[in-house]
Design an enzyme around this catalytic site. Structure first.
Site, PDB file in Angstrom:
ATOM      1  N   ASP A 138       0.714  -1.019   0.238  1.00 53.68           N
ATOM      2  CA  ASP A 138       0.237  -0.267  -0.441  1.00 53.68           C
ATOM      3  C   ASP A 138       1.035   1.157  -0.005  1.00 53.68           C
ATOM      4  OD1 ASP A 138      -2.283   1.670   0.440  1.00 53.68           O
ATOM      5  OD2 ASP A 138      -3.402   0.513   1.345  1.00 53.68           O
ATOM      6  N   ASP A 234      -2.818   4.599  -2.140  1.00 56.00           N
ATOM      7  CA  ASP A 234      -3.983   5.182  -1.220  1.00 56.00           C
ATOM      8  C   ASP A 234      -4.535   6.413  -1.747  1.00 56.00           C
ATOM      9  OD1 ASP A 234      -5.799   4.699   1.203  1.00 56.00           O
ATOM     10  OD2 ASP A 234      -4.191   7.032   1.487  1.00 56.00           O
ATOM     11  N   GLU A 290      -6.586   3.839  -6.221  1.00 57.44           N
ATOM     12  CA  GLU A 290      -8.449   3.680  -4.620  1.00 57.44           C
ATOM     13  C   GLU A 290      -8.515   5.223  -5.100  1.00 57.44           C
ATOM     14  OE1 GLU A 290      -9.718   4.253  -0.484  1.00 57.44           O
ATOM     15  OE2 GLU A 290      -7.407   5.195  -1.108  1.00 57.44           O
ATOM     16  N   HIS A 364     -10.864  -2.252   4.764  1.00 57.38           N
ATOM     17  CA  HIS A 364     -10.590  -2.486   5.777  1.00 57.38           C
ATOM     18  C   HIS A 364     -11.856  -1.282   5.999  1.00 57.38           C
ATOM     19  CE1 HIS A 364      -7.658  -0.421   3.108  1.00 57.38           C
ATOM     20  NE2 HIS A 364      -7.479   1.309   3.862  1.00 57.38           N
ATOM     21  N   ASP A 365     -12.200  -0.237   4.844  1.00 62.15           N
ATOM     22  CA  ASP A 365     -12.617   0.894   5.362  1.00 62.15           C
ATOM     23  C   ASP A 365     -14.008   0.532   5.369  1.00 62.15           C
ATOM     24  OD1 ASP A 365     -10.484   2.706   5.529  1.00 62.15           O
ATOM     25  OD2 ASP A 365     -10.279   3.173   3.677  1.00 62.15           O
TER      26      ASP A 365
END
Length: 599
Positions: A138, A234, A290, A364-365
């Site tokens: 990431d 990200d 993302e 994870h969000d």
């Protein structure tokens, strides 16, 4: 559906389809050999691959620590190899003060000691490759931690060259942080304000600064040399800000949160093409961006290989269908028709433009999908399989979030002090100050909090779900004694083995990768039905999204188009599924059926 029944169906397909795709005679293969052949095909064409996301803080601790670590991931590589995934995306493991669970990086070249050492990381990369699995890191470069040495130099000396690595203004505009409040924080010493689109400890980097960009590319090449196989970038579409820093004015004259001034910004494609030239070219790296609040047009540009930017993109519109009037922090049902429309629009638009979707329900969000769009009670396993079917038969690259493959649920914690997520705690505080009740907010948090997906991975029914021998950083979901990996592996009809078969189908069947998407359900209130079609074969996918019985009639045009084609059930989640796709098809609660057709 029994596991051996599904294996038999795949065996029949293997004898015919693999032969056609590779123009050579293939002897009937056993399951491990077929799986290996499929994995090799996925390596040769990354579009057939499947990615598994690990949130390391909650995945596995190798001893008695509070958080997961790299050794814990290495310990579970055999499990992931058994599942059949091709890549592991690991959320940030860099040195960090952990104000936002690692998305506030203070040293891009160091492993946070809570996760282990660089030697642990190198061993993980090596052992994963031995299992046929690539590691994706990431990359968090929209912002850094305010504890990063760049920011410390910038704030301690306004004349430092590092001051230009961040975004400063004499007066703030009306942009808002995505975590609540103003997106600007005052530096009392200089009197200027720095931008932070997220937490105030996450200062936005100034991508207009060429020296900063080169520092980032050098850092990324460092990790390529360490053997990583890809990057997840990200919120990468936020890096190019409108340099006028204007306010966002709504039609009614009020201020917006500013996102229209920095999302898919004016130089974003130039910047990603530069990153591609500097880091990606000449490698076989898998890259996914993302993309926050983005559009199909931009994502086609990001992911069309001719433009040389990224391999694929994440978008989130489909996960806002339970945000009434755009409001996240309220308890609400999802809008099924809107979900189908969004998913269909992205399938059609990305295919037409030569782009590529990253497919996902969870990360994870986001909350657990079986709690969100399925039924985490009576029909937990069936609805988990149905949701997996509807996603994995689409065009794109599926991402499986840890625990999704065993049907993990939201924890339904009752008290705010059981939560750890900075966004959740900030929103609870702000809304309580505005007068909303504790009960109302807890109902929303149980449904929407990021911690719903961050509870401990449930390995077995021992204390703390087998995550650690010590005290963990967050509680396990209360149902861990019933829902865990050990139990799933012991039972042939579990959610785990269903995911395993979906992965094999993607590896083996070209229509899953290449087929043109077509929605065929005509706004059915319970069923999402679609076709995937090539010149030689097709898939017909039927999914009942509700806990009541339904039925579905294939469109007459579709029956005429595929008249005379051979058909069989490819995969389904209920025993006794209807064999015929041409007559009315009954669907039990949360039932899914995939028919395979060929000329």
């Amino acid at each position: 559906m029994k596991q051996e029944t599904m294996h038999n169906q795949l065996e029949l397909l293997n004898r015919e389809i693999i032969t056609k795709q590779h123009s050579q005679q293939v002897e009937p293969a056993n399951q491990p050999e077929r799986a290996a052949a499929g994995e090799q095909a996925a390596k040769q064409d990354w579009r057939r691959s499947v990615v598994y996301q690990i949130y390391p803080k909650s995945f596995k601790n190798s001893g008695s620590g509070a958080t997961g670590d790299l050794k814990g991931i290495t310990m579970k590589l055999d499990y992931l190899q058994k599942l059949g995934v091709d890549y592991i995306w690991i959320t940030p493991i860099y040195k960090s003060p952990q104000h936002d669970n690692g998305y506030d990086v203070s040293d891009y070249y160091a492993i946070d000691e809570s996760y282990g050492t660089m030697e642990d990381f190198e061993r993980l990369v090596m052992e994963a490759k031995a299992c046929g699995i690539g590691i994706m890191l990431d990359i968090v470069v929209n912002h850094s931690s305010t504890e990063h040495e760049w920011f410390q130099a910038a704030i301690n000396d306004p004349k430092s060259p590092y001051r230009g690595y961040y975004i400063w203004r004499d007066e703030p505009n009306h942009w808002e942080s995505k975590f609540g409040g103003s997106a600007w924080e005052k530096d009392e010493a200089s009197g200027q304000y720095y931008l932070h689109l997220f937490d105030k400890t996450q200062a936005d980097l100034n991508w207009e600064n060429e020296e900063l960009r080169q520092e980032i590319y050098t850092m990324m090449r460092f990790w390529v040399e360490k053997g990583v196989s890809g990057f997840r970038l990200d919120v990468i579409n936020l890096i190019s800000k409108d340099q006028r820093f204007p306010d966002e004015i709504r039609e009614d004259g009020s201020y917006g949160d500013g996102r229209k001034c920095y999302t898919d910004g004016p130089r974003i494609h130039d910047m990603l093409q530069e990153m591609n030239r500097e880091v990606f070219q000449g490698t076989d790296l898998l890259t996914v961006g993302e993309m926050s609040s983005t559009s199909i047009d931009h994502c086609v540009k990001y992911s069309n290989p001719d433009r040389q930017e990224l391999s694929m993109t994440f978008s989130f519109h489909h996960l806002k269908v339970d945000y009434p009037n755009g409001e996240k922090w309220v308890k609400a049902d999802f809008d099924f028709e809107q979900l189908k429309r969004i998913m269909s629009d992205w399938q059609i638009g990305m295919h037409a433009g030569g782009g590529w979707n990253a497919l996902f329900w969870c990360n994870h969000d986001q909350p657990r999908i079986v709690s969100r769009f399925g039924d985490d009670g009576e029909y937990r396993e069936r609805s988990a399989k149905m949701l997996a079917t509807s996603l994995h038969m689409l065009q794109g690259t599926p991402y499986i979030y840890q625990g999704e493959e065993i049907g993990m649920t939201n924890p339904h914690f009752n008290e705010i002090d059981q939560y750890r997520d900075v966004e959740t705690l900030n929103m609870y505080r702000l809304y309580r100050e505005e007068g909303r009740t504790h009960e109302e907010l807890m109902d929303a948090i149980k449904q929407k909090s990021r911690d719903n997906s961050r509870t401990l991975m449930q390995w077995d029914d021992s204390i703390h779900a087998g995550f650690t021998e010590g005290e963990p950083w967050i509680e396990a979901a209360p149902n861990y004694k019933q829902i865990h990996v050990k139990e799933a592996l012991s039972r042939e009809d579990s959610v785990f083995y269903y995911y395993q078969l979906l992965i094999q189908l993607r590896h083996e069947l070209g229509v899953v990768t290449e087929g043109r998407y077509e929605r065929i359900d005509q706004a059915d209130p319970q069923v999402w039905a679609y076709a995937r079609t090539t010149e030689q074969d097709a898939l017909l996918v039927l999914c009942n999204y509700y806990g009541t019985e339904a039925s579905f009639d294939m469109p007459e045009e579709l029956k005429a188009r595929f008249k005379g084609w051979r058909s069989r059930i490819l995969i389904h989640n209920c025993e006794g599924a209807s064999e015929s796709w041409t007559s009315r098809i009954p669907l039990r609660p949360y039932e899914s059926i995939v028919y395979y057709l060929e000329r």
